[in-house]
Write a protein that holds these residues in place. Structure first.
Motif, PDB file in Angstrom:
ATOM      1  N   ALA A 109      10.921  51.537  39.638  1.00  0.00           N
ATOM      2  CA  ALA A 109      12.418  51.295  39.692  1.00  0.00           C
ATOM      3  C   ALA A 109      13.278  50.847  38.490  1.00  0.00           C
ATOM      4  N   ILE A 110      12.787  49.599  37.989  1.00  0.00           N
ATOM      5  CA  ILE A 110      13.271  48.888  37.077  1.00  0.00           C
ATOM      6  C   ILE A 110      13.263  49.606  35.769  1.00  0.00           C
ATOM      7  N   SER A 111      12.164  50.292  35.529  1.00  0.00           N
ATOM      8  CA  SER A 111      11.932  51.065  34.255  1.00  0.00           C
ATOM      9  C   SER A 111      12.768  52.400  34.360  1.00  0.00           C
ATOM     10  N   ALA A 112      13.023  52.843  35.265  1.00  0.00           N
ATOM     11  CA  ALA A 112      13.792  54.031  35.361  1.00  0.00           C
ATOM     12  C   ALA A 112      15.163  53.919  34.955  1.00  0.00           C
ATOM     13  N   LYS A 113      15.522  52.453  35.097  1.00  0.00           N
ATOM     14  CA  LYS A 113      17.231  52.278  34.732  1.00  0.00           C
ATOM     15  C   LYS A 113      17.219  51.402  33.596  1.00  0.00           C
ATOM     16  N   TYR A 114      16.356  50.675  33.126  1.00  0.00           N
ATOM     17  CA  TYR A 114      16.614  49.506  32.123  1.00  0.00           C
ATOM     18  C   TYR A 114      15.302  49.546  30.895  1.00  0.00           C
ATOM     19  N   ARG A 115      15.385  49.060  29.956  1.00  0.00           N
ATOM     20  CA  ARG A 115      14.491  48.385  29.156  1.00  0.00           C
ATOM     21  C   ARG A 115      14.783  47.171  28.851  1.00  0.00           C
ATOM     22  N   PHE A 116      14.104  46.253  28.331  1.00  0.00           N
ATOM     23  CA  PHE A 116      14.106  44.849  28.282  1.00  0.00           C
ATOM     24  C   PHE A 116      14.089  44.066  26.859  1.00  0.00           C
ATOM     25  N   GLU A 117      14.918  42.991  26.587  1.00  0.00           N
ATOM     26  CA  GLU A 117      14.657  42.486  25.463  1.00  0.00           C
ATOM     27  C   GLU A 117      14.867  41.013  25.704  1.00  0.00           C
ATOM     28  N   GLN A 118      13.840  40.186  24.875  1.00  0.00           N
ATOM     29  CA  GLN A 118      13.776  39.067  25.031  1.00  0.00           C
ATOM     30  C   GLN A 118      15.431  38.366  24.398  1.00  0.00           C
ATOM     31  N   VAL A 119      15.608  37.264  24.771  1.00  0.00           N
ATOM     32  CA  VAL A 119      17.077  36.513  24.673  1.00  0.00           C
ATOM     33  C   VAL A 119      16.586  35.073  24.017  1.00  0.00           C
ATOM     34  N   ASP A 120      17.454  34.238  23.345  1.00  0.00           N
ATOM     35  CA  ASP A 120      17.037  32.947  22.871  1.00  0.00           C
ATOM     36  C   ASP A 120      17.157  32.233  24.152  1.00  0.00           C
ATOM     37  N   GLY A 121      16.173  30.992  24.027  1.00  0.00           N
ATOM     38  CA  GLY A 121      15.981  30.274  25.070  1.00  0.00           C
ATOM     39  C   GLY A 121      14.718  30.734  25.902  1.00  0.00           C
ATOM     40  N   SER A 122      14.494  32.016  25.966  1.00  0.00           N
ATOM     41  CA  SER A 122      13.357  32.548  27.042  1.00  0.00           C
ATOM     42  C   SER A 122      12.095  31.926  26.559  1.00  0.00           C
ATOM     43  N   ASN A 123      11.277  31.550  27.578  1.00  0.00           N
ATOM     44  CA  ASN A 123       9.973  31.007  27.200  1.00  0.00           C
ATOM     45  C   ASN A 123       9.095  31.864  28.091  1.00  0.00           C
ATOM     46  N   ASP A 124       8.278  32.780  27.475  1.00  0.00           N
ATOM     47  CA  ASP A 124       7.147  33.444  28.416  1.00  0.00           C
ATOM     48  C   ASP A 124       5.889  32.920  28.097  1.00  0.00           C
ATOM     49  N   SER A 125       5.724  31.451  27.640  1.00  0.00           N
ATOM     50  CA  SER A 125       4.509  30.921  27.797  1.00  0.00           C
ATOM     51  C   SER A 125       3.893  30.763  28.856  1.00  0.00           C
ATOM     52  N   THR A 126       2.479  30.720  29.175  1.00  0.00           N
ATOM     53  CA  THR A 126       2.160  30.619  30.645  1.00  0.00           C
ATOM     54  C   THR A 126       2.007  29.253  31.108  1.00  0.00           C
ATOM     55  N   ARG A 127       2.676  29.091  32.244  1.00  0.00           N
ATOM     56  CA  ARG A 127       2.915  27.923  32.995  1.00  0.00           C
ATOM     57  C   ARG A 127       1.721  27.976  34.031  1.00  0.00           C
ATOM     58  N   VAL A 128       0.861  26.820  33.955  1.00  0.00           N
ATOM     59  CA  VAL A 128      -0.512  26.815  34.548  1.00  0.00           C
ATOM     60  C   VAL A 128      -0.376  25.684  35.631  1.00  0.00           C
ATOM     61  N   GLY A 129      -0.324  26.568  37.101  1.00  0.00           N
ATOM     62  CA  GLY A 129      -0.582  25.662  38.142  1.00  0.00           C
ATOM     63  C   GLY A 129      -1.863  26.256  38.983  1.00  0.00           C
TER      64      GLY A 129
END
Length: 462
Positions: free
Chosen positions: A427-447
Motif C-alpha cells: 500500500a505504501i509503495s504504490a503511493k509513495y517513494r521515500f527520501e531520508q531527511v536531515d535529523g533522521s537516524n536510521d542506525s540500529t537501536r538495540v534493546g
C-alpha cells in the motif's frame, strides 16, 4: 516462498549413550572482572554475537556471576528449539516477566502453555486470516492517507499506530484511538530498553534505586499494565461478546474446567498486544528504511502492485500474488530481525552438538547473527530479495532463517503478521517513494528488539 522450504542440515543433537566423552564449550574471549561479557553485550551486542561463531559452535559467556552458553550455528539453534531438554526460560524471559507476567503464553511452559496455545490458536488459523483482511486493508490505506506529499514522516509513531490498531481491531475488536497507540509506543521503548539492561547486566538491587532510568522504566511498565486493565474492563462493561480473541480468553477454562484467573487473562492480553505490536512495528520501520535505501526495489514493488491490481487499491486478495513484495519483507526480516536474541534453559543434564550442557544452564542465541552468517548466505550483508526465489531459497540451510521460531514455540501469528506486513508494504509503495531527511537516524537501536533510533523520511509521490 515458504520459510520451511529451505534444505535441512544434519541433526544437532545425539543420544548421549553414543557419545563417549562430551566436551565443555570454550570460553569466549574478552571477559572483564565482575561484569564478564556483559560489557561487550552492552557496548556492541550485535557485533559481539555475530563474532562468536569464530570461536565455536557453542561457547561459554560470563554475564555477571552467571555462565551462559551461546549457540552459534543454524543446525544447533534448530535442535535447541525442538529438544524437550530445553524450555523457555533464562535471562531474556526473566527480564520480560515484568512485562509479560508468568501466566501468559509467551512465558508459560508445559501443560499451561499447551492449554493456552489451544485457546489462542483458532484466532490465527490460516482460514481465519481472510476475516481480518478488511481491517488490514482499511488501516494500511488509512496510514498512507494520513501522509501528505512531501511531508516528513515520523516512522516510529506511524509504525506503532498501524501495528497497534490492526492488532486491537482484529484480535480485541476494540475501538482503540491513536492516543493509546502513542502511549504504547512510548511505554514500550522505555520498557524494552530497561529490560535489555537487566538481562545483560544482572545487577539486582541497583535497579531498585531511584535513578532516572529506573524511574522511567517503572513509570512505563505501570502504564502498560494500566492500558491492558482498561481494555479488559471496557469489554466487560460493554457486555458484548464478539467472536474475537479477547472473548475467547474471557470464556476460557483451566484444566479443571474453571474460568481462568484474572492474572492469566491480563498476562494473555499483554502477550497479544505488546510483543506483537513491538515486533511488527519494528519490522515496518525497517521496511520503510529499506524502501528509502533501495529505490530500485521500491520501484519494483510499485510496478508489481500495479500489475497485480490493475491500478486498483491493493487489497487482501492480492497479497499471495505479490511475490517480490513478500520477498522484500522476508529479506528485511533476515537482515533486521525485530527479535534478535533468544534464550532457553536446560531442564536436565544433556548435550548439544557434542558439548555437555548441565541442568539449569542458560542458553542464548541470536537470530540476527544466524541470519547474517556468510556460511549460510552468499553476499550475506547485501539486501537481496531475490535470494528467496524458490530456485535460490533451497540453498539456504534449514534454521538459517526462522523469523517466527520453530517447534512448539513457533509464533502462532506468523501468517497474520506476514499478511499485514506485505499488505502495508504494498500500500505504501504504490503511493509513495521515500527520501531520508536531515535529523533522521536510521542506525540500529538495540534493546530486547531492534529498531531504527529515530527514522524520519519524506514521502514523495511517484
Amino acid at each position: 516462498m515458504t520459510l520451511e522450504s529451505v534444505k535441512p542440515e544434519a541433526p544437532g543433537t545425539r543420544d548421549t549413550s553414543e557419545v563417549p566423552e562430551l566436551r565443555e564449550p570454550p570460553l569466549a574471549g574478552g571477559a572483564v572482572p565482575v561484569l564478564g561479557h556483559g560489557l561487550k553485550l552492552v557496548r556492541d551486542p550485535l557485533a559481539f554475537m555475530s563474532a562468536l561463531r569464530e570461536h565455536g559452535d557453542i561457547v561459554r559467556l560470563r554475564l555477571g556471576p552467571k555462565t551462559v552458553y551461546a549457540v552459534t550455528t543454524p543446525a544447533l539453534t534448530g535442535a535447541l528449539a525442538l529438544s524437550p531438554d530445553f524450555k523457555i526460560d533464562g535471562p531474556l524471559w526473566e527480564s520480560l516477566e515484568g512485562l509479560l507476567g508468568k501466566e501468559g503464553v509467551a512465558t508459560a511452559n508445559g501443560p499451561r502453555h499447551r492449554r493456552q496455545r489451544r485457546t489462542i490458536q483458532p484466532a490465527f488459523r490460516l482460514d481465519a486470516i481472510p476475516d481480518y483482511g478488511p481491517v488490514m486493508e482499511e488501516e494500511a490505506h488509512a496510514l498512507t492517507g494520513r501522509w501528505k506529499p512531501g511531508e516528513t514522516i515520523d516512522c516510529t509513531s506511524e509504525s506503532f499506530r498501524v501495528a497497534v490498531r490492526i492488532a486491537a481491531r482484529c484480535l480485541l475488536r476494540g475501538d482503540y484511538m491513536d492516543e493509546r497507540a502513542e502511549r504504547l509506543s512510548i511505554d514500550l521503548a522505555a520498557v524494552f530498553r530497561g529490560m535489555y539492561r537487566r538481562m545483560v547486566m544482572p545487577l539486582g538491587p541497583l535497579y531498585r534505586l531511584p535513578f532516572p532510568a529506573n524511574r522511567e522504566f517503572n513509570r512505563a511498565l505501570a502504564d502498560l499494565h494500566l492500558l491492558v486493565d482498561e481494555i479488559v474492563a471496557e469489554r466487560r462493561a460493554s457486555g458484548q461478546k464478539p467472536d474475537d480473541l479477547l472473548t475467547a480468553l474471557l470464556e476460557a477454562k483451566d484444566d479443571n474446567g474453571d474460568p481462568i484467573g484474572e492474572q492469566e487473562i491480563h498476562d494473555q492480553v499483554v502477550a497479544i498486544l505488546t510483543p506483537g505490536s513491538e515486533t511488527v512495528a519494528s519490522t515496518i520501520m525497517w521496511l520503510l528504511q529499506v524502501l528509502a535505501e533501495h529505490p530500485e526495489h521500491a520501484e519494483k514493488v510499485r510496478t508489481e502492485v500495479e500489475s497485480v491490481t490493475g491500478g486498483r487499491p491493493v487489497g487482501f486478495e492480492h497479497v499471495r500474488a505479490l511475490r517480490h513484495t513478500n520477498n522484500v519483507v522476508v529479506e528485511a526480516m533476515r537482515l533486521r530481525p525485530a527479535v534478535w536474541i533468544l534464550t532457553r534453559r536446560a531442564v536436565t543434564d544433556t548435550e548439544l552438538g557434542g558439548y555437555r550442557i548441565p541442568a539449569g544452564a542458560d542458553i542464548v542465541y541470536s537470530p540476527y547473527a544466524i541470519q547474517r552468517d556468510g556460511r549460510s548466505y552468499a553476499r550475506h550483508l547485501d539486501f537481496d530479495p531475490d535470494r528467496w526465489l524458490p530456485e535460490r531459497a533451497k540453498d539456504v540451510p534449514k534454521y538459517a532463517m526462522s523469523p517466527f521460531s520453530v517447534g512448539n514455540r513457533k509464533c502462532p501469528s506468523d501468517h497474520f503478521s506476514m499478511t499485514q506486513l506485505s499488505l502495508i508494504t504494498a500500500a505504501i509503495s504504490a503511493k509513495y517513494r521515500f527520501e531520508q531527511v536531515d535529523g533522521s537516524n536510521d542506525s540500529t537501536r538495540v534493546g530486547i528488539t531492534l529498531r531504527p533510533h529515530d527514522l524520519r523520511l519524506r514521502a514523495m509521490p511517484w
